[in-house]
Design a protein around this motif. Structure first.
Motif, PDB file in Angstrom:
ATOM      1  N   ARG A  35      40.972  52.270  32.170  1.00 38.91           N
ATOM      2  CA  ARG A  35      40.557  51.541  30.966  1.00 38.91           C
ATOM      3  C   ARG A  35      41.171  52.162  29.715  1.00 38.91           C
ATOM      4  O   ARG A  35      41.690  51.452  28.830  1.00 38.91           O
ATOM      5  N   LEU A  36      41.155  53.482  29.627  1.00 39.28           N
ATOM      6  CA  LEU A  36      41.725  54.158  28.462  1.00 39.28           C
ATOM      7  C   LEU A  36      43.240  53.951  28.391  1.00 39.28           C
ATOM      8  O   LEU A  36      43.796  53.790  27.293  1.00 39.28           O
ATOM      9  N   ALA A  37      43.898  53.960  29.548  1.00 37.57           N
ATOM     10  CA  ALA A  37      45.348  53.733  29.563  1.00 37.57           C
ATOM     11  C   ALA A  37      45.679  52.323  29.091  1.00 37.57           C
ATOM     12  O   ALA A  37      46.673  52.108  28.370  1.00 37.57           O
ATOM     13  N   GLU A  38      44.876  51.348  29.488  1.00 38.66           N
ATOM     14  CA  GLU A  38      45.102  49.970  29.041  1.00 38.66           C
ATOM     15  C   GLU A  38      44.910  49.841  27.530  1.00 38.66           C
ATOM     16  O   GLU A  38      45.651  49.103  26.862  1.00 38.66           O
ATOM     17  N   ILE A  39      43.935  50.574  26.993  1.00 42.50           N
ATOM     18  CA  ILE A  39      43.721  50.529  25.539  1.00 42.50           C
ATOM     19  C   ILE A  39      44.923  51.108  24.809  1.00 42.50           C
ATOM     20  O   ILE A  39      45.367  50.584  23.779  1.00 42.50           O
ATOM     21  N   GLU A  40      45.490  52.200  25.346  1.00 44.02           N
ATOM     22  CA  GLU A  40      46.635  52.840  24.698  1.00 44.02           C
ATOM     23  C   GLU A  40      47.881  51.974  24.744  1.00 44.02           C
ATOM     24  O   GLU A  40      48.672  51.950  23.803  1.00 44.02           O
ATOM     25  N   THR A  41      48.060  51.239  25.845  1.00 44.64           N
ATOM     26  CA  THR A  41      49.297  50.457  25.991  1.00 44.64           C
ATOM     27  C   THR A  41      49.192  49.046  25.428  1.00 44.64           C
ATOM     28  O   THR A  41      50.148  48.512  24.879  1.00 44.64           O
ATOM     29  N   ARG A  42      48.003  48.433  25.578  1.00 41.41           N
ATOM     30  CA  ARG A  42      47.855  47.029  25.168  1.00 41.41           C
ATOM     31  C   ARG A  42      46.825  46.830  24.068  1.00 41.41           C
ATOM     32  O   ARG A  42      46.564  45.702  23.659  1.00 41.41           O
ATOM     33  N   LEU A  43      46.178  47.932  23.611  1.00 39.34           N
ATOM     34  CA  LEU A  43      45.140  47.888  22.573  1.00 39.34           C
ATOM     35  C   LEU A  43      43.938  47.058  23.003  1.00 39.34           C
ATOM     36  O   LEU A  43      43.144  46.610  22.178  1.00 39.34           O
ATOM     37  N   SER A  44      43.814  46.824  24.310  1.00 40.49           N
ATOM     38  CA  SER A  44      42.664  46.098  24.843  1.00 40.49           C
ATOM     39  C   SER A  44      42.538  46.448  26.323  1.00 40.49           C
ATOM     40  O   SER A  44      43.437  47.036  26.912  1.00 40.49           O
ATOM     41  N   THR A  45      41.410  46.067  26.907  1.00 37.86           N
ATOM     42  CA  THR A  45      41.196  46.359  28.321  1.00 37.86           C
ATOM     43  C   THR A  45      41.147  45.061  29.119  1.00 37.86           C
ATOM     44  O   THR A  45      40.798  44.001  28.597  1.00 37.86           O
ATOM     45  N   ASP A  46      41.494  45.182  30.385  1.00 33.54           N
ATOM     46  CA  ASP A  46      41.443  44.036  31.284  1.00 33.54           C
ATOM     47  C   ASP A  46      39.979  43.772  31.658  1.00 33.54           C
ATOM     48  O   ASP A  46      39.202  44.693  31.890  1.00 33.54           O
ATOM     49  N   VAL A  47      39.614  42.501  31.726  1.00 37.04           N
ATOM     50  CA  VAL A  47      38.237  42.137  32.062  1.00 37.04           C
ATOM     51  C   VAL A  47      37.851  42.671  33.433  1.00 37.04           C
ATOM     52  O   VAL A  47      36.733  43.150  33.645  1.00 37.04           O
ATOM     53  N   VAL A  48      38.777  42.624  34.362  1.00 37.84           N
ATOM     54  CA  VAL A  48      38.504  43.101  35.719  1.00 37.84           C
ATOM     55  C   VAL A  48      38.198  44.595  35.703  1.00 37.84           C
ATOM     56  O   VAL A  48      37.295  45.073  36.401  1.00 37.84           O
ATOM     57  N   THR A  49      38.950  45.337  34.890  1.00 36.54           N
ATOM     58  CA  THR A  49      38.713  46.783  34.798  1.00 36.54           C
ATOM     59  C   THR A  49      37.337  47.074  34.212  1.00 36.54           C
ATOM     60  O   THR A  49      36.607  47.955  34.696  1.00 36.54           O
ATOM     61  N   ASP A  50      36.965  46.324  33.166  1.00 31.06           N
ATOM     62  CA  ASP A  50      35.645  46.517  32.564  1.00 31.06           C
ATOM     63  C   ASP A  50      34.527  46.218  33.551  1.00 31.06           C
ATOM     64  O   ASP A  50      33.532  46.950  33.642  1.00 31.06           O
ATOM     65  N   GLU A  51      34.689  45.129  34.312  1.00 32.57           N
ATOM     66  CA  GLU A  51      33.666  44.776  35.297  1.00 32.57           C
ATOM     67  C   GLU A  51      33.582  45.834  36.396  1.00 32.57           C
ATOM     68  O   GLU A  51      32.479  46.188  36.853  1.00 32.57           O
ATOM     69  N   LYS A  52      34.731  46.340  36.819  1.00 31.59           N
ATOM     70  CA  LYS A  52      34.745  47.376  37.850  1.00 31.59           C
ATOM     71  C   LYS A  52      34.047  48.638  37.355  1.00 31.59           C
ATOM     72  O   LYS A  52      33.245  49.249  38.080  1.00 31.59           O
ATOM     73  N   LEU A  53      34.309  49.020  36.100  1.00 31.26           N
ATOM     74  CA  LEU A  53      33.689  50.213  35.538  1.00 31.26           C
ATOM     75  C   LEU A  53      32.184  50.043  35.429  1.00 31.26           C
ATOM     76  O   LEU A  53      31.421  50.976  35.702  1.00 31.26           O
ATOM     77  N   THR A  54      31.749  48.857  35.050  1.00 27.51           N
ATOM     78  CA  THR A  54      30.309  48.591  34.947  1.00 27.51           C
ATOM     79  C   THR A  54      29.635  48.689  36.309  1.00 27.51           C
ATOM     80  O   THR A  54      28.543  49.254  36.438  1.00 27.51           O
ATOM     81  N   ARG A  55      30.275  48.149  37.347  1.00 24.84           N
ATOM     82  CA  ARG A  55      29.704  48.218  38.696  1.00 24.84           C
ATOM     83  C   ARG A  55      29.608  49.662  39.185  1.00 24.84           C
ATOM     84  O   ARG A  55      28.606  50.070  39.760  1.00 24.84           O
ATOM     85  N   ILE A  56      30.668  50.424  38.945  1.00 25.20           N
ATOM     86  CA  ILE A  56      30.666  51.824  39.383  1.00 25.20           C
ATOM     87  C   ILE A  56      29.613  52.615  38.602  1.00 25.20           C
ATOM     88  O   ILE A  56      28.915  53.473  39.156  1.00 25.20           O
ATOM     89  N   ASP A  57      29.493  52.326  37.317  1.00 29.23           N
ATOM     90  CA  ASP A  57      28.505  53.005  36.483  1.00 29.23           C
ATOM     91  C   ASP A  57      27.094  52.741  37.009  1.00 29.23           C
ATOM     92  O   ASP A  57      26.257  53.643  37.086  1.00 29.23           O
ATOM     93  N   SER A  58      26.839  51.487  37.389  1.00 28.66           N
ATOM     94  CA  SER A  58      25.535  51.137  37.951  1.00 28.66           C
ATOM     95  C   SER A  58      25.308  51.841  39.285  1.00 28.66           C
ATOM     96  O   SER A  58      24.205  52.340  39.564  1.00 28.66           O
ATOM     97  N   ALA A  59      26.360  51.895  40.113  1.00 33.59           N
ATOM     98  CA  ALA A  59      26.244  52.587  41.400  1.00 33.59           C
ATOM     99  C   ALA A  59      25.983  54.071  41.202  1.00 33.59           C
ATOM    100  O   ALA A  59      25.243  54.701  41.966  1.00 33.59           O
ATOM    101  N   LEU A  60      26.570  54.631  40.165  1.00 34.39           N
ATOM    102  CA  LEU A  60      26.364  56.049  39.847  1.00 34.39           C
ATOM    103  C   LEU A  60      24.906  56.309  39.483  1.00 34.39           C
ATOM    104  O   LEU A  60      24.292  57.275  39.948  1.00 34.39           O
ATOM    105  N   ASP A  61      24.324  55.434  38.670  1.00 32.25           N
ATOM    106  CA  ASP A  61      22.915  55.576  38.294  1.00 32.25           C
ATOM    107  C   ASP A  61      22.004  55.419  39.508  1.00 32.25           C
ATOM    108  O   ASP A  61      21.024  56.157  39.664  1.00 32.25           O
ATOM    109  N   ASN A  62      22.310  54.447  40.369  1.00 28.96           N
ATOM    110  CA  ASN A  62      21.491  54.239  41.565  1.00 28.96           C
ATOM    111  C   ASN A  62      21.555  55.447  42.497  1.00 28.96           C
ATOM    112  O   ASN A  62      20.537  55.852  43.076  1.00 28.96           O
TER     113      ASN A  62
END
Length: 412
Positions: A35-62
């Motif tokens: 996600r950070l690399a996408e921000i540096e190169t394209r000044l935005s993040t891919d929706v798929v990457t954001d969704e993946k990060l959210t899912r992993i974050d939720s799995a981490l909390d669980n």
């Protein structure tokens, strides 16, 4: 008697959960780096990457919640451990009378015991005192599952409130030579602090069939049933209680900017807006840490809820290392910049003017007061066919050292 869970099986489950947690955090770091690399190169993040990060974050909390639950279960010894009723006839008599009352409603044994103790504060209207072993088990369980109680000072009292005198201006001291005269020091300014014990209750229910079952451990059942209810109510009160019929939470204390801090208020460090700064967001955490005096920092902890921790989990230092680190081993807590992180869901979310992060030495800063004695009143009439057990204990709490806790306020 209910048998304790198989220790080896529980240990294997904890180890497996810890491995899952470690793998989830590695996946989280990879997704966040993408996600950070996408921000540096394209000044935005891919929706798929954001969704993946959210899912992993939720799995981490669980995974973390699963570890906490399994670790707590593994740490629970048999209720009777360390308390040999065979060597304490009074306790054995009390336990037998209490079991008879819980199972059948027969209170003559408890009445006789309380007549011996000349107790006039209990009876059918107020309930009967539980055995000491049950009360100790409930308090021990609460210390494990109530986040603020786990890091605060706890004092047991026999009266309705605890009072102490504190010096708001520090001790009156001075240096002198061996044979020099002792000059008079300035008189200290003393303030009296009062911590009343308020009543908290839970009302577990059971069928008479369950109570008739001889293998059911009544003591353990009572302790387990009231644990969650007491912990939930305490957790909310210790954080945001208004002090009316409940403890006074540290977030309801008056606040003031750290630069003009004074006794009786908690100092705040402002973020500069309703969220973490876009540039160098971790700088405000550094400011919060160093707003606390060095004598308090060595035993300090961060306190925040899950959503705030999720946001902070993405922060990196100048060397690209994550500031949040998972527990190094089983039984330990996550750390942020080297300090333990305590997850308290009653802390507010990140929002305008919210104090969403607390940092301090809560052992010195916050006091929990427990009055001895926990009572149970048996009610077989109100919810037939269930038997209700109106269980009460008295607890209080409040800030005892206003220099020991600092708050991060999301405001300009």
């Amino acid at each position: 008697m209910i048998h304790a869970p198989d220790t080896k099986a529980v240990s294997d489950d904890v180890a497996s959960a810890f491995e899952d947690f470690a793998r989830a955090f590695e996946a989280f770091k990879d997704a966040n780096d993408t996600r950070l690399a996408e921000i540096e190169t394209r000044l935005s993040t891919d929706v798929v990457t954001d969704e993946k990060l959210t899912r992993i974050d939720s799995a981490l909390d669980n995974a973390k919640r699963r570890i906490d639950r399994l670790t707590l279960e593994r740490a629970r010894p048999p209720l009777s451990a360390g308390h040999d009723t065979a060597r304490d006839p009074a306790q054995a008599e009390h336990k037998a009378a209490f079991h008879a009352y819980i199972r059948t409603g027969e209170a003559s044994g408890l009445k006789r015991l309380e007549e011996k103790a000349l107790s006039a504060a209990s009876g059918p209207d107020g309930g009967y005192l539980v055995p000491d072993a049950v009360e100790s088990e409930v308090l021990r369980r609460l210390a494990s599952v109530s986040p603020i109680r786990a890091i605060a000072s706890v004092r047991v009292i026999s009266g309705g409130q605890y009072k102490r005198a504190v010096s708001a201006t520090g001790p009156a001291t001075g240096w002198v030579g061996e044979t020099a005269s002792r000059p008079q020091t300035a008189s200290p300014t003393l303030a009296e602090m009062s911590f009343p014990a308020m009543e908290i209750y839970a009302m577990p229910a059971a069928t008479q069939t369950l109570l008739d079952d001889a293998v059911v451990d009544v003591d353990r059942w009572i302790a387990e049933e009231v644990e969650a209810a007491f912990a939930e109510q305490e957790g909310a009160a210790f954080v945001s209680g208004d002090g009316l019929n409940k403890p006074k939470g540290f977030l309801t204390v008056d606040t003031v900017e750290e630069e003009i801090w004074q006794w009786g208020k908690l100092g705040t460090v402002r973020t500069g807006g309703a969220a973490f700064p876009a540039e160098n967001p971790s700088d405000v955490l550094v400011d919060l840490i160093y707003a606390l005096k060095s004598g308090y920092r060595q035993n300090a902890s961060f306190v925040m809820n899950r959503k705030t921790q999720s946001a902070i989990r993405r922060f990196k230092d100048d060397n690209g290392q994550y500031l949040w680190a998972p527990p190094a081993s089983l039984g330990q807590t996550a750390t942020l910049m080297g300090f333990p992180v305590v997850e308290a869901e009653d802390m507010p979310d990140i929002a305008a003017n919210a104090c969403a992060v607390a940092f301090g030495d809560f052992r010195r800063g916050y006091l929990v007061v427990d009055r001895t004695g926990m009572r149970v009143l048996r009610d077989p009439y109100s919810a037939k066919p269930y038997v209700l057990f109106y269980t009460t204990k008295r607890v209080g709490g409040g800030v005892q050292d206003y220099t020991a806790i600092k708050l991060l306020k999301f405001a300009a």
